[in-house]
Design a protein around this motif. Sequence first.
Motif, short mmCIF file in Angstrom:
data_model
loop_
_atom_site.label_atom_id
_atom_site.label_comp_id
_atom_site.label_asym_id
_atom_site.label_seq_id
_atom_site.Cartn_x
_atom_site.Cartn_y
_atom_site.Cartn_z
N ALA A 150 0.83 -1.20 0.00
CA ALA A 150 0.00 0.00 0.00
C ALA A 150 0.86 1.26 0.00
O ALA A 150 0.50 2.25 -0.62
N ARG A 151 1.99 1.20 0.68
CA ARG A 151 2.88 2.36 0.73
C ARG A 151 3.59 2.60 -0.60
O ARG A 151 3.71 3.72 -1.06
N LEU A 152 4.04 1.53 -1.22
CA LEU A 152 4.77 1.67 -2.47
C LEU A 152 3.87 1.84 -3.68
O LEU A 152 4.19 2.57 -4.60
N LEU A 153 2.76 1.15 -3.67
CA LEU A 153 1.85 1.18 -4.82
C LEU A 153 0.42 1.42 -4.33
O LEU A 153 -0.43 0.53 -4.42
N PRO A 154 0.12 2.60 -3.82
CA PRO A 154 -1.19 2.82 -3.20
C PRO A 154 -2.37 2.60 -4.14
O PRO A 154 -3.42 2.14 -3.72
N HIS A 155 -2.21 2.92 -5.40
CA HIS A 155 -3.32 2.75 -6.33
C HIS A 155 -3.46 1.33 -6.84
O HIS A 155 -4.46 0.98 -7.44
N ARG A 156 -2.48 0.47 -6.61
CA ARG A 156 -2.53 -0.89 -7.11
C ARG A 156 -2.68 -1.94 -6.01
O ARG A 156 -2.94 -3.09 -6.30
N ALA A 157 -2.50 -1.59 -4.79
CA ALA A 157 -2.51 -2.58 -3.71
C ALA A 157 -3.85 -3.30 -3.58
O ALA A 157 -3.87 -4.51 -3.52
N PRO A 158 -4.99 -2.60 -3.53
CA PRO A 158 -6.24 -3.33 -3.35
C PRO A 158 -6.56 -4.31 -4.48
O PRO A 158 -6.89 -5.46 -4.20
N PRO A 159 -6.43 -3.94 -5.78
CA PRO A 159 -6.73 -4.93 -6.81
C PRO A 159 -5.81 -6.14 -6.76
O PRO A 159 -6.25 -7.27 -6.95
N ARG A 160 -4.52 -5.92 -6.48
CA ARG A 160 -3.59 -7.04 -6.39
C ARG A 160 -3.96 -7.92 -5.20
O ARG A 160 -3.95 -9.14 -5.29
N HIS A 161 -4.27 -7.29 -4.09
CA HIS A 161 -4.66 -8.06 -2.91
C HIS A 161 -5.92 -8.86 -3.19
O HIS A 161 -6.01 -10.03 -2.83
N ASN A 162 -6.89 -8.26 -3.86
CA ASN A 162 -8.12 -8.96 -4.22
C ASN A 162 -7.83 -10.12 -5.16
O ASN A 162 -8.45 -11.18 -5.06
N PHE A 163 -6.91 -9.94 -6.09
CA PHE A 163 -6.54 -11.01 -7.01
C PHE A 163 -5.92 -12.18 -6.25
O PHE A 163 -6.24 -13.33 -6.50
N ILE A 164 -5.04 -11.86 -5.30
CA ILE A 164 -4.37 -12.92 -4.54
C ILE A 164 -5.37 -13.66 -3.66
O ILE A 164 -5.46 -14.88 -3.69
N THR A 165 -6.14 -12.90 -2.88
CA THR A 165 -7.05 -13.56 -1.94
C THR A 165 -8.30 -14.12 -2.60
O THR A 165 -8.86 -15.09 -2.13
N GLY A 166 -8.74 -13.50 -3.68
CA GLY A 166 -9.97 -13.94 -4.32
C GLY A 166 -9.80 -15.00 -5.38
O GLY A 166 -10.73 -15.75 -5.67
N THR A 167 -8.62 -15.06 -5.99
CA THR A 167 -8.41 -15.98 -7.11
C THR A 167 -7.31 -16.99 -6.83
O THR A 167 -7.51 -18.19 -6.93
N LEU A 168 -6.13 -16.49 -6.49
CA LEU A 168 -4.98 -17.38 -6.35
C LEU A 168 -5.07 -18.31 -5.15
O LEU A 168 -4.83 -19.52 -5.28
N LEU A 169 -5.38 -17.78 -3.99
CA LEU A 169 -5.41 -18.63 -2.79
C LEU A 169 -6.48 -19.71 -2.86
O LEU A 169 -6.20 -20.87 -2.53
N PRO A 170 -7.71 -19.40 -3.29
CA PRO A 170 -8.69 -20.49 -3.43
C PRO A 170 -8.25 -21.56 -4.44
O PRO A 170 -8.44 -22.75 -4.23
N HIS A 171 -7.65 -21.11 -5.55
CA HIS A 171 -7.16 -22.06 -6.55
C HIS A 171 -6.05 -22.93 -5.96
O HIS A 171 -6.01 -24.14 -6.18
N GLN A 172 -5.16 -22.30 -5.19
CA GLN A 172 -4.08 -23.06 -4.56
C GLN A 172 -4.62 -24.06 -3.55
O GLN A 172 -4.13 -25.18 -3.46
#
Length: 58
Positions: free
Chosen positions: A6-28
């Motif tokens: 969030a500090r380094l990429l404030p405009h990109r953190a939420p979509p990336r986080h949503n991609f990881i938690t919403g797509t990648l982790l369930p698939h894993q």
Amino acid sequence: MDRLRARLLPHRAPPRHNFITGTLLPHQNKTPDDPYIRTIMAQMGAIEPTLQLLANLE
């Protein structure tokens, strides 16, 4: 890690986080031996040290 993103990429953190938690982790969780998910998770883990290094440079 989320604070760092969030500090380094404030405009990109939420979509990336949503991609990881919403797509990648369930698939894993569903198919941990899938070569696709293993590759993606390895790549996601590889960027963490780079982000930490960049945060320390500030």
